[in-house]
Every structure is written in C-alpha cells, then in structure tokens.
Design a protein around this motif. Structure first.
Motif, PDB file in Angstrom:
ATOM      1  N   ARG A  92       0.818  -1.218   0.000  1.00  0.00           N
ATOM      2  CA  ARG A  92       0.000   0.000   0.000  1.00  0.00           C
ATOM      3  C   ARG A  92       0.851   1.266   0.000  1.00  0.00           C
ATOM      4  NH1 ARG A  92      -2.741   3.437  -1.170  1.00  0.00           N
ATOM      5  NH2 ARG A  92      -4.827   4.045  -0.473  1.00  0.00           N
ATOM      6  N   VAL A  93       2.006   1.206   0.667  1.00  0.00           N
ATOM      7  CA  VAL A  93       2.876   2.384   0.737  1.00  0.00           C
ATOM      8  C   VAL A  93       4.077   2.250  -0.202  1.00  0.00           C
ATOM      9  CG1 VAL A  93       2.208   2.884   3.107  1.00  0.00           C
ATOM     10  CG2 VAL A  93       4.189   1.423   2.695  1.00  0.00           C
ATOM     11  N   SER A  94       3.988   1.289  -1.143  1.00  0.00           N
ATOM     12  CA  SER A  94       5.026   1.096  -2.174  1.00  0.00           C
ATOM     13  C   SER A  94       6.398   0.831  -1.577  1.00  0.00           C
ATOM     14  CB  SER A  94       5.078   2.316  -3.103  1.00  0.00           C
ATOM     15  OG  SER A  94       3.837   2.536  -3.717  1.00  0.00           O
ATOM     16  N   LEU A  95       6.443  -0.059  -0.587  1.00  0.00           N
ATOM     17  CA  LEU A  95       7.695  -0.432   0.056  1.00  0.00           C
ATOM     18  C   LEU A  95       8.015  -1.890  -0.265  1.00  0.00           C
ATOM     19  CD1 LEU A  95       9.951   0.431   2.066  1.00  0.00           C
ATOM     20  CD2 LEU A  95       8.509  -0.514   3.886  1.00  0.00           C
ATOM     21  N   MET A  96       9.242  -2.141  -0.696  1.00  0.00           N
ATOM     22  CA  MET A  96       9.660  -3.497  -1.033  1.00  0.00           C
ATOM     23  C   MET A  96      10.173  -4.212   0.211  1.00  0.00           C
ATOM     24  SD  MET A  96      10.201  -5.894  -3.364  1.00  0.00           S
ATOM     25  CE  MET A  96      10.252  -5.099  -4.983  1.00  0.00           C
ATOM     26  N   THR A  97       9.518  -5.294   0.608  1.00  0.00           N
ATOM     27  CA  THR A  97       9.951  -6.085   1.753  1.00  0.00           C
ATOM     28  C   THR A  97      10.832  -7.243   1.262  1.00  0.00           C
ATOM     29  OG1 THR A  97       8.087  -7.626   1.658  1.00  0.00           O
ATOM     30  CG2 THR A  97       7.781  -5.567   2.916  1.00  0.00           C
ATOM     31  N   PRO A  98      11.611  -7.863   2.165  1.00  0.00           N
ATOM     32  CA  PRO A  98      12.406  -9.028   1.751  1.00  0.00           C
ATOM     33  C   PRO A  98      11.549 -10.134   1.149  1.00  0.00           C
ATOM     34  CG  PRO A  98      13.154  -8.243   3.882  1.00  0.00           C
ATOM     35  CD  PRO A  98      11.906  -7.477   3.562  1.00  0.00           C
ATOM     36  N   GLU A  99      10.350 -10.348   1.717  1.00  0.00           N
ATOM     37  CA  GLU A  99       9.461 -11.395   1.196  1.00  0.00           C
ATOM     38  C   GLU A  99       9.016 -11.078  -0.221  1.00  0.00           C
ATOM     39  OE1 GLU A  99       9.631 -11.663   5.500  1.00  0.00           O
ATOM     40  OE2 GLU A  99       9.131  -9.977   4.165  1.00  0.00           O
ATOM     41  N   MET A 100       8.714  -9.813  -0.474  1.00  0.00           N
ATOM     42  CA  MET A 100       8.301  -9.406  -1.813  1.00  0.00           C
ATOM     43  C   MET A 100       9.440  -9.593  -2.805  1.00  0.00           C
ATOM     44  SD  MET A 100       6.217  -6.000  -0.625  1.00  0.00           S
ATOM     45  CE  MET A 100       5.951  -5.332  -2.269  1.00  0.00           C
ATOM     46  N   ARG A 101      10.652  -9.264  -2.377  1.00  0.00           N
ATOM     47  CA  ARG A 101      11.803  -9.430  -3.261  1.00  0.00           C
ATOM     48  C   ARG A 101      12.053 -10.906  -3.559  1.00  0.00           C
ATOM     49  NH1 ARG A 101      18.273  -7.935  -2.672  1.00  0.00           N
ATOM     50  NH2 ARG A 101      18.653  -7.983  -4.921  1.00  0.00           N
ATOM     51  N   MET A 102      11.923 -11.748  -2.541  1.00  0.00           N
ATOM     52  CA  MET A 102      12.133 -13.173  -2.756  1.00  0.00           C
ATOM     53  C   MET A 102      11.100 -13.736  -3.725  1.00  0.00           C
ATOM     54  SD  MET A 102      13.453 -14.706   0.917  1.00  0.00           S
ATOM     55  CE  MET A 102      12.284 -13.862   1.981  1.00  0.00           C
ATOM     56  N   ARG A 103       9.855 -13.319  -3.593  1.00  0.00           N
ATOM     57  CA  ARG A 103       8.825 -13.788  -4.520  1.00  0.00           C
ATOM     58  C   ARG A 103       9.131 -13.347  -5.947  1.00  0.00           C
ATOM     59  NH1 ARG A 103       5.016 -12.290  -0.468  1.00  0.00           N
ATOM     60  NH2 ARG A 103       4.374 -10.485  -1.702  1.00  0.00           N
ATOM     61  N   GLN A 104       9.659 -12.134  -6.077  1.00  0.00           N
ATOM     62  CA  GLN A 104      10.020 -11.644  -7.403  1.00  0.00           C
ATOM     63  C   GLN A 104      11.155 -12.466  -8.002  1.00  0.00           C
ATOM     64  OE1 GLN A 104       8.602  -9.392  -9.378  1.00  0.00           O
ATOM     65  NE2 GLN A 104      10.159  -9.775 -10.947  1.00  0.00           N
ATOM     66  N   ILE A 105      12.150 -12.810  -7.181  1.00  0.00           N
ATOM     67  CA  ILE A 105      13.267 -13.629  -7.660  1.00  0.00           C
ATOM     68  C   ILE A 105      12.773 -15.012  -8.063  1.00  0.00           C
ATOM     69  CG2 ILE A 105      15.409 -14.783  -6.956  1.00  0.00           C
ATOM     70  CD1 ILE A 105      15.986 -12.304  -5.207  1.00  0.00           C
ATOM     71  N   PHE A 106      11.891 -15.597  -7.253  1.00  0.00           N
ATOM     72  CA  PHE A 106      11.341 -16.915  -7.592  1.00  0.00           C
ATOM     73  C   PHE A 106      10.579 -16.862  -8.915  1.00  0.00           C
ATOM     74  CE2 PHE A 106      11.177 -17.907  -2.795  1.00  0.00           C
ATOM     75  CZ  PHE A 106      12.436 -18.483  -2.851  1.00  0.00           C
ATOM     76  N   SER A 107       9.837 -15.785  -9.125  1.00  0.00           N
ATOM     77  CA  SER A 107       9.097 -15.629 -10.373  1.00  0.00           C
ATOM     78  C   SER A 107      10.055 -15.546 -11.557  1.00  0.00           C
ATOM     79  CB  SER A 107       8.226 -14.364 -10.306  1.00  0.00           C
ATOM     80  OG  SER A 107       7.534 -14.165 -11.531  1.00  0.00           O
ATOM     81  N   GLU A 108      11.153 -14.826 -11.379  1.00  0.00           N
ATOM     82  CA  GLU A 108      12.159 -14.713 -12.437  1.00  0.00           C
ATOM     83  C   GLU A 108      12.794 -16.079 -12.723  1.00  0.00           C
ATOM     84  OE1 GLU A 108      13.139 -12.147 -14.230  1.00  0.00           O
ATOM     85  OE2 GLU A 108      12.418 -10.350 -13.213  1.00  0.00           O
ATOM     86  N   ILE A 109      13.094 -16.844 -11.662  1.00  0.00           N
ATOM     87  CA  ILE A 109      13.692 -18.166 -11.843  1.00  0.00           C
ATOM     88  C   ILE A 109      12.751 -19.072 -12.626  1.00  0.00           C
ATOM     89  CG2 ILE A 109      14.367 -20.289 -10.620  1.00  0.00           C
ATOM     90  CD1 ILE A 109      15.508 -18.520  -8.414  1.00  0.00           C
ATOM     91  N   GLU A 110      11.467 -19.030 -12.283  1.00  0.00           N
ATOM     92  CA  GLU A 110      10.495 -19.877 -12.973  1.00  0.00           C
ATOM     93  C   GLU A 110      10.459 -19.572 -14.464  1.00  0.00           C
ATOM     94  OE1 GLU A 110       5.897 -21.437 -12.404  1.00  0.00           O
ATOM     95  OE2 GLU A 110       6.739 -19.918 -11.054  1.00  0.00           O
ATOM     96  N   GLN A 111      10.592 -18.315 -14.825  1.00  0.00           N
ATOM     97  CA  GLN A 111      10.568 -17.938 -16.238  1.00  0.00           C
ATOM     98  C   GLN A 111      11.826 -18.391 -16.972  1.00  0.00           C
ATOM     99  OE1 GLN A 111       9.513 -13.774 -16.898  1.00  0.00           O
ATOM    100  NE2 GLN A 111       8.365 -13.747 -14.972  1.00  0.00           N
ATOM    101  N   LEU A 112      12.917 -18.581 -16.230  1.00  0.00           N
ATOM    102  CA  LEU A 112      14.193 -18.953 -16.836  1.00  0.00           C
ATOM    103  C   LEU A 112      14.363 -20.459 -17.011  1.00  0.00           C
ATOM    104  CD1 LEU A 112      16.461 -16.478 -14.851  1.00  0.00           C
ATOM    105  CD2 LEU A 112      16.060 -16.421 -17.322  1.00  0.00           C
ATOM    106  N   MET A 113      13.502 -21.257 -16.391  1.00  0.00           N
ATOM    107  CA  MET A 113      13.616 -22.714 -16.470  1.00  0.00           C
ATOM    108  C   MET A 113      12.749 -23.241 -17.604  1.00  0.00           C
ATOM    109  SD  MET A 113      15.710 -22.906 -13.978  1.00  0.00           S
ATOM    110  CE  MET A 113      15.911 -24.570 -13.322  1.00  0.00           C
TER     111      MET A 113
END
Length: 218
Positions: free
Chosen positions: A40-61
């Motif tokens: 809501r306040v446009s802040l990136m949390t560690p959990e949000m970053r990890m989910r983003q990395i996992f999403s990127e990994i899934e696209q690369l496999m």
C-alpha cells in the motif's frame, strides 16, 4: 529490514479474512498484514523481493522443470525427471536469505527414492560434483566449498560478495544457471551409467566452462 511489535485494533471479520488468506498462502497473519501494508505504501519487503526472484527463476527454467507449490515466502521447490531405469525424480529446494548480505541462500538437491542402488549412484554423482566445486572454486573457498553430500542428497550454500547490489534478475539468472548446470550434469552422469561408461571428464568440462562465465552467485 527490522521488525518491531505494534498493537492494532482490527475488526474481527477483517482478522478472519486475513487468517484465511494467510493460511492459503502458507504464511502468518503478521507477515501477511506486513506485506499488504508494504504494498500500500510502495515499500519493497524481503518477502516481496524473494517472490520476485522466484518468479524470475520460474521464467528462466524450461519445461523439464516442474515447480511445486511454494512451501513458504522464502522457499521454492522444483522437480526434474531423470532418464534412468528407476525413473527417479530430482527435487531442488531453494531457500533465499532475507538480507542477502553475502549469502544468497541454500540449495538442497535430493533424489526421491527408496532404492539403495539409486542412492549409491546419486552419492557417486554428488561426490564427483563436490570434488569439481572444490577444484574450480579453490580461490573463492580456500577452506572448501560450503556444501555437503550424503545419502543421496546435496546441500550447497550460495554466496556472492556483491549480493546486496545485484538486481532480482541477476540473482535469478545466476541461481537458475547453477540449477540447470547441475541438472544437465546429473543427466549426463546417469546416461553414462546406462551406457556403461564413465562420463566424468565431460561433466568436469561442463563445470569448468560454467566457472569461466559465472560472475554473480557462486
């Protein structure tokens, strides 16, 4: 990102809805509320970053890899089939670090089997893999690569001295590249067992080529 305890007054209906959502996402009430407020306040949390990395990994496999339901915000699990007489399946479990200050995460690789013969074959590969890692990464890890091979499993800590400065995409590409390399070499190893010949030199050449190109996560 530090955390503190705060008191909030919430409607019972809101808490019930949050609890249902948290249960479906395999997370806690506090963590889910934290994520919702951060978004809501446009802040990136560690959990949000990890989910983003996992999403990127899934696209690369490629289609060879099957992603299992995510066990937690910090972990992802992937399955891969191996061409061998027992039709074994490999499981890759990747857990990312929250702060990524040097250590990016931990990768666990295991064969899901009860066959003693297959476990022994897996141990043969993982012992070879550990020797290759220690050989080619001696300058980075003079005391030995942070890995362990036993009972058909391989556990490896992934590091990068510049992890906190890497983008999500760069981390995802590095981790996905390591997993793809290992998976390809495992298949080569088991193809060799089927053919009755030692393909260790070929696997060593693949690893050496990988080390010459890797720049981020090791």
């Amino acid at each position: 990102m530090n955390k503190s305890v705060y008191s909030l007054v919430l409607a019972d209906e809101v808490v019930e809805a949050i609890d249902r959502m948290a249960y479906s996402m395999n997370t806690s009430r506090s963590n889910l509320i934290n994520q919702i407020l951060a978004e809501r306040v446009s802040l990136m949390t560690p959990e949000m970053r990890m989910r983003q990395i996992f999403s990127e990994i899934e696209q690369l496999m490629d289609q060879r890899f099957l992603f299992i339901d995510q066990p937690s915000d910090s972990m992802i699990a992937i399955k891969s089939p191996v061409r061998y007489k027992y039709k074994p399946t490999l499981r890759y479990s990747l857990e990312l670090s929250r702060d990524m200050q040097g250590k990016v995460g931990r990768l666990k690789v295991s064969f899901r089997t009860k066959s003693e013969q297959l476990t022994a074959a897996a141990d043969g590969f993982f012992e070879l893999w550990l020797k290759l890692e220690n050989k080619y990464l001696r300058k980075v890890f003079p005391d030995g690569v942070p890995a362990q091979a036993e009972n058909g499993r391989y556990t490896r800590d992934l590091y990068s001295p510049i992890a906190e400065h890497l983008s999500d995409k760069e981390i995802a590409e590095a981790v996905a590249g390591y997993i793809r390399l290992m998976d390809s070499c495992i298949q080569t190893y088991f193809d060799g067992l089927t053919e009755g010949r030692d393909r260790s030199d070929e696997i060593g050449a693949k690893y050496a080529a990988y080390v010459r190109t890797v720049t981020a996560v090791i």
